[in-house]
Design an enzyme around this catalytic site. Structure first.
Site, short mmCIF file in Angstrom:
data_model
loop_
_atom_site.label_atom_id
_atom_site.label_comp_id
_atom_site.label_asym_id
_atom_site.label_seq_id
_atom_site.Cartn_x
_atom_site.Cartn_y
_atom_site.Cartn_z
N TYR A 175 0.60 -42.78 72.58
CA TYR A 175 0.74 -42.75 74.03
C TYR A 175 -0.15 -41.70 74.68
O TYR A 175 -0.98 -42.01 75.54
CB TYR A 175 2.21 -42.51 74.39
CG TYR A 175 2.45 -42.14 75.84
CD1 TYR A 175 1.99 -42.96 76.88
CD2 TYR A 175 3.14 -40.98 76.17
CE1 TYR A 175 2.22 -42.62 78.21
CE2 TYR A 175 3.37 -40.63 77.49
CZ TYR A 175 2.91 -41.45 78.50
OH TYR A 175 3.14 -41.11 79.81
N LYS A 228 -3.65 -42.22 76.92
CA LYS A 228 -3.67 -41.71 78.29
C LYS A 228 -4.81 -40.71 78.47
O LYS A 228 -5.47 -40.68 79.53
CB LYS A 228 -2.34 -41.07 78.65
CG LYS A 228 -1.18 -42.03 78.79
CD LYS A 228 -1.37 -43.01 79.94
CE LYS A 228 -1.07 -42.41 81.29
NZ LYS A 228 -1.10 -43.42 82.37
#
Length: 491
Positions: free
Chosen positions: A237, A241
């Protein structure tokens, strides 16, 4: 930094919101409609096959939620007129070119009308398939930027990221943009195009080898973790990002870009009402497990500072940033940390105390209708201590139960299954959150303090508050967050 009236700025503006059924997106949409019903148009991009499917999804996953009850009351119990006039639901997908919008007339309308683009679409699973996370969090950010560049009168692009793109850095972490190819461990060779090619090549090989869907899913999850850790990030994640931020910095040209980096987002502090939450988030995973009796021990340093911020404060900061940067014609990129670790820190050990106090007075009622009696959760400060505790309290009883003839004793079989579930649950939480349970970083928020000062001077702070110093953590967790999590999150 000078800030005029936020409400006046929003009047007659057109705003695109991606990921429009997400947690923060819904709070953002509700806030805009409640504070400025004279907004010109909210274009809400949802992943759906067609417009009718998108509208159905928006109605069931957003408007039907309790979050919108204050807005409904303000409009006489009926939102349909306001929504019909001010909201345009758009079927699309940020992983695709042109944001996946198939209606060419609608696409051209948005390019002509939009003043603001707010990218809230994201996949927040720590261990998601690499192809899925890369598509949404990295490539998706690029696609939203490319779309924004085509907008005739766009004033600002707001991109919501996460403070944890910093990985496991220690000390004061500045509000600085990430540079393309920058890594957290000094390893060279990070290239977004190579990562995309690696994903495509890996998928092709797995499919050519006739691998099962489950094996492909598992392999893509493992690939994401492996690539993240190669360059110093703890999970897929935050790695994807981070790469999304890098693309924005490299390709923005003259677009004004604001990157919002919230820390751990918790339930609403005050508006539209206190305690609204949705989905099991980081610290809520611990609360749910503890309240239901599935968690009796956990790993971490009780003195670790947990950086959290209520969701409505994040949204207020986003809206203030829109107004503050709307007249930036220099193509600057500005980063805001929206958190509390510098301004109003609280410690992991406090969560232990809050949980014990709350669930001792308000026990969760299980499926059998009996209250779950909780003890004080044991926080262990090393993996060795954690494994020892696990062996004594879980594995040894499990070993003993294996010696019992399960077929002859349903009672012991039930205990055995329950212990297995508890071990699996605890181990998964520890694996996912271990990097943050000994976290020694603090998120500098000097940029955000300048924005807070501008909001105070403009006189709108009462409605657009985002100063964590006003939070009394004991009161917030005991009377707002945990009760909200029990009401909206516990299933």
């Amino acid at each position: 930094m000078e800030l005029g009236s936020i409400v006046e700025f929003l009047e007659n503006r057109s705003i695109l919101v991606t990921g429009a059924t997400g947690f923060l997106a819904k709070i953002f949409i509700e806030k805009i409609l409640r504070e400025q019903p004279k907004v010109k148009k909210l274009y809400l991009l949802l992943r759906a096959a067609d417009t009718n499917s998108a509208i159905l999804r928006f109605n069931t996953e957003a408007i039907a939620k309790d979050l919108f009850r204050v807005l409904k009351e303000k409009n006489g119990g009926n939102l349909s007129t306001l929504v019909t006039e001010k909201v345009r639901v758009v079927a699309g997908d940020i992983t695709c070119d042109y944001l996946g919008v198939k209606d060419s007339l609608l696409f051209d309308e948005m390019l002509e009308q939009l003043d603001v683009v707010v990218n809230l679409a994201a996949n927040t699973n720590f261990d998601e398939r690499y192809d899925v996370s890369l598509g949404i969090n990295t490539v998706g950010a690029k696609n939203v930027l490319n779309f924004s560049k085509k907008c005739d009168k766009l004033k600002v692009l707001i991109h919501v990221s996460t403070a944890y793109v910093s990985g496991e850095k220690e000390g004061l972490i500045l509000e600085s943009p990430l540079k393309m190819g920058e890594t957290l461990n000094g390893t060279s060779g990070l290239d977004v195009d190579f990562e995309k090619k690696l994903v495509n090549d890996t998928l092709k090989k797995l499919k050519a080898d006739n691998c099962s869907d489950d094996f492909i899913k598992s392999s893509m999850k493992d690939l994401g973790i492996q690539r993240a850790r190669t360059f110093g990030w703890p999970n897929t994640y935050v790695f994807t990002k981070a790469m999304g931020e890098m693309l924005l910095g490299q390709l923005k040209d003259k677009i004004a870009v604001v990157i919002i980096r919230p820390s751990i987002v918790t339930s609403t502090y005050k508006q539209p009402f206190s305690g609204w939450a949705e989905g099991v988030r980081t610290i809520d995973s611990i609360a749910v497990g503890y309240g239901k009796g599935r968690l009796t021990c956990f790993l971490g340093d009780p003195k670790t500072v947990i950086d959290a911020v209520p969701a409505d404060m994040v949204v207020n900061a986003m809206i203030a940033a829109i107004v503050a940067h709307a007249n930036d014609d220099q193509g600057n990129i500005t980063v805001y940390h929206v958190g509390s670790s510098v301004s109003n820190p609280f410690e992991l050990g406090w969560l232990q105390d809050y949980g014990h106090r709350y669930f001792s007075k308000n026990p969760w009622i299980n499926k059998e209708g009996r209250p779950v009696i909780v003890g004080k959760i044991k926080i262990l400060n090393s993996m060795d201590a954690f494994h020892t505790y696990l062996a004594i309290h879980y594995l040894l009883p499990l070993k003993g139960l294996q010696l019992v003839n399960m077929a002859c004793c349903q009672y012991f079989q039930g205990i055995y299954v329950d212990l297995c579930r508890k071990i699996k649950y605890v181990m998964r939480l520890v694996e996912l959150y271990r990097p943050y349970l000994f976290f020694k970083g603090y998120y500098d928020d000097m940029n955000l303090e300048k924005l807070r000062r501008a909001v105070r001077e403009s006189g709108v702070e009462r409605d657009f508050y985002f100063d964590p110093k006003i939070i009394d953590w004991d009161d917030y967790f005991m009377n707002t967050h945990i009760p909200g999590a029990v009401k909206y999150v516990f299933k």
